[in-house]
Design a protein around this motif. Structure first.
Motif, PDB file in Angstrom:
ATOM      1  N   MET A   1       0.843  -1.183   0.000  1.00 19.00           N
ATOM      2  CA  MET A   1       0.000   0.000   0.000  1.00 19.00           C
ATOM      3  C   MET A   1       0.887   1.244   0.000  1.00 19.00           C
ATOM      4  O   MET A   1       1.878   1.316   0.714  1.00 19.00           O
ATOM      5  N   ALA A   2       0.544   2.206  -0.796  1.00 11.36           N
ATOM      6  CA  ALA A   2       1.281   3.459  -0.846  1.00 11.36           C
ATOM      7  C   ALA A   2       0.968   4.294   0.388  1.00 11.36           C
ATOM      8  O   ALA A   2      -0.017   4.076   1.074  1.00 11.36           O
ATOM      9  N   GLY A   3       1.817   5.247   0.652  1.00 15.29           N
ATOM     10  CA  GLY A   3       1.590   6.129   1.781  1.00 15.29           C
ATOM     11  C   GLY A   3       2.178   7.493   1.507  1.00 15.29           C
ATOM     12  O   GLY A   3       2.852   7.712   0.508  1.00 15.29           O
ATOM     13  N   SER A   4       1.911   8.432   2.393  1.00  8.85           N
ATOM     14  CA  SER A   4       2.464   9.766   2.261  1.00  8.85           C
ATOM     15  C   SER A   4       3.981   9.679   2.358  1.00  8.85           C
ATOM     16  O   SER A   4       4.525   8.798   3.020  1.00  8.85           O
ATOM     17  N   LEU A   5       4.667  10.618   1.693  1.00  8.62           N
ATOM     18  CA  LEU A   5       6.119  10.571   1.663  1.00  8.62           C
ATOM     19  C   LEU A   5       6.698  11.937   1.324  1.00  8.62           C
ATOM     20  O   LEU A   5       5.983  12.833   0.881  1.00  8.62           O
ATOM     21  N   HIS A   6       7.997  12.066   1.526  1.00 13.16           N
ATOM     22  CA  HIS A   6       8.707  13.270   1.099  1.00 13.16           C
ATOM     23  C   HIS A   6       9.555  12.872  -0.101  1.00 13.16           C
ATOM     24  O   HIS A   6      10.442  12.035   0.003  1.00 13.16           O
ATOM     25  N   HIS A   7       9.259  13.479  -1.251  1.00 17.59           N
ATOM     26  CA  HIS A   7       9.993  13.202  -2.484  1.00 17.59           C
ATOM     27  C   HIS A   7      11.094  14.247  -2.608  1.00 17.59           C
ATOM     28  O   HIS A   7      10.854  15.429  -2.349  1.00 17.59           O
ATOM     29  N   PRO A   8      12.318  13.856  -3.024  1.00 16.17           N
ATOM     30  CA  PRO A   8      13.418  14.815  -3.080  1.00 16.17           C
ATOM     31  C   PRO A   8      13.195  15.998  -4.024  1.00 16.17           C
ATOM     32  O   PRO A   8      13.719  17.086  -3.792  1.00 16.17           O
ATOM     33  N   THR A   9      12.410  15.821  -5.057  1.00 15.53           N
ATOM     34  CA  THR A   9      12.144  16.903  -6.004  1.00 15.53           C
ATOM     35  C   THR A   9      10.775  17.526  -5.806  1.00 15.53           C
ATOM     36  O   THR A   9      10.613  18.737  -5.931  1.00 15.53           O
ATOM     37  N   GLU A  14       1.065  13.844  -0.011  1.00 18.19           N
ATOM     38  CA  GLU A  14       0.119  13.170   0.864  1.00 18.19           C
ATOM     39  C   GLU A  14      -0.640  12.118   0.064  1.00 18.19           C
ATOM     40  O   GLU A  14      -1.143  12.400  -1.028  1.00 18.19           O
ATOM     41  N   TRP A  15      -0.713  10.924   0.599  1.00 17.09           N
ATOM     42  CA  TRP A  15      -1.427   9.834  -0.061  1.00 17.09           C
ATOM     43  C   TRP A  15      -2.912   9.930   0.246  1.00 17.09           C
ATOM     44  O   TRP A  15      -3.317  10.076   1.398  1.00 17.09           O
ATOM     45  N   ASP A  16      -3.743   9.885  -0.798  1.00 16.88           N
ATOM     46  CA  ASP A  16      -5.196   9.847  -0.648  1.00 16.88           C
ATOM     47  C   ASP A  16      -5.626   8.426  -0.978  1.00 16.88           C
ATOM     48  O   ASP A  16      -5.675   8.044  -2.147  1.00 16.88           O
ATOM     49  N   ASP A  17      -5.927   7.661   0.048  1.00 15.62           N
ATOM     50  CA  ASP A  17      -6.246   6.245  -0.128  1.00 15.62           C
ATOM     51  C   ASP A  17      -7.526   6.044  -0.933  1.00 15.62           C
ATOM     52  O   ASP A  17      -7.624   5.125  -1.741  1.00 15.62           O
ATOM     53  N   LYS A  18      -8.491   6.913  -0.732  1.00 10.94           N
ATOM     54  CA  LYS A  18      -9.775   6.776  -1.428  1.00 10.94           C
ATOM     55  C   LYS A  18      -9.619   6.955  -2.941  1.00 10.94           C
ATOM     56  O   LYS A  18     -10.204   6.218  -3.731  1.00 10.94           O
ATOM     57  N   LEU A  19      -8.817   7.931  -3.357  1.00  7.16           N
ATOM     58  CA  LEU A  19      -8.631   8.202  -4.786  1.00  7.16           C
ATOM     59  C   LEU A  19      -7.395   7.523  -5.368  1.00  7.16           C
ATOM     60  O   LEU A  19      -7.171   7.581  -6.581  1.00  7.16           O
ATOM     61  N   ILE A  36      -0.491  19.292  -7.563  1.00 13.30           N
ATOM     62  CA  ILE A  36      -0.198  18.128  -8.391  1.00 13.30           C
ATOM     63  C   ILE A  36      -0.871  16.902  -7.790  1.00 13.30           C
ATOM     64  O   ILE A  36      -0.971  16.765  -6.571  1.00 13.30           O
ATOM     65  N   PHE A  37      -1.346  16.059  -8.667  1.00 13.58           N
ATOM     66  CA  PHE A  37      -2.001  14.812  -8.304  1.00 13.58           C
ATOM     67  C   PHE A  37      -1.329  13.719  -9.119  1.00 13.58           C
ATOM     68  O   PHE A  37      -1.264  13.822 -10.350  1.00 13.58           O
TER      69      PHE A  37
END
Length: 140
Positions: A1-9, A14-19, A36-37
């Motif tokens: 399962m994906a989750g919220s994260l800090h991307h270097p760029t 924030e992960w939206d589990d519903k969408l 951005i989505f």
């Protein structure tokens, strides 16, 4: 399962589990934030994230071209046709508000138009995986 994260760029996403997508915000230029989505579809969903910075750079470098192309598409079909506007007027009015990135490299560019073309409906330019604009549309 994906989750919220800090991307270097891209910064915090924030992960939206519903969408099933990540949501973030970046600055196109000073005082011009763009939402951005990023679709989390795919196996693994994080695979889409490695391409987004390159796709984003392509959009930044061609943003004026996309605005002008979109203006050409909507000039004669906009709902406020009683207001005299040239393609140049429309190009100058459009402002990138958000981008939806699909895992296959396609994107939807959502334009701010001060609610002047379609009275609160979204004006969207669909861009294919090669970065070519393919369709301008309104979304309710």
């Amino acid at each position: 399962m994906a989750g919220s994260l800090h991307h270097p760029t891209l910064g915090f996403l924030e992960w939206d589990d519903k969408l099933a997508w990540w949501v973030g915000r970046i600055d196109l230029e000073p005082d011009h934030p763009v939402d951005i989505f990023i679709s989390g579809e795919g196996d693994p969903p994080e695979a889409a994230l490695m391409h987004v910075p390159d796709w984003l750079e392509r959009i930044w470098s061609r943003e004026l071209q996309y605005r002008r192309w979109t203006a050409e598409q909507v000039e004669s079909g906009r709902w406020n046709s009683e207001e005299a506007m040239t393609v140049e007027d429309i190009t100058n009015l459009l402002q990138l508000a958000s981008i939806n990135f699909d895992s296959d490299g396609e994107a939807g560019l959502y334009w701010g138009d001060q609610d002047r073309f379609y009275w609160g409906h979204n004006l969207v330019t669909d861009v294919d995986a090669n970065g070519n604009p393919v369709r301008a549309r309104i979304e309710g």
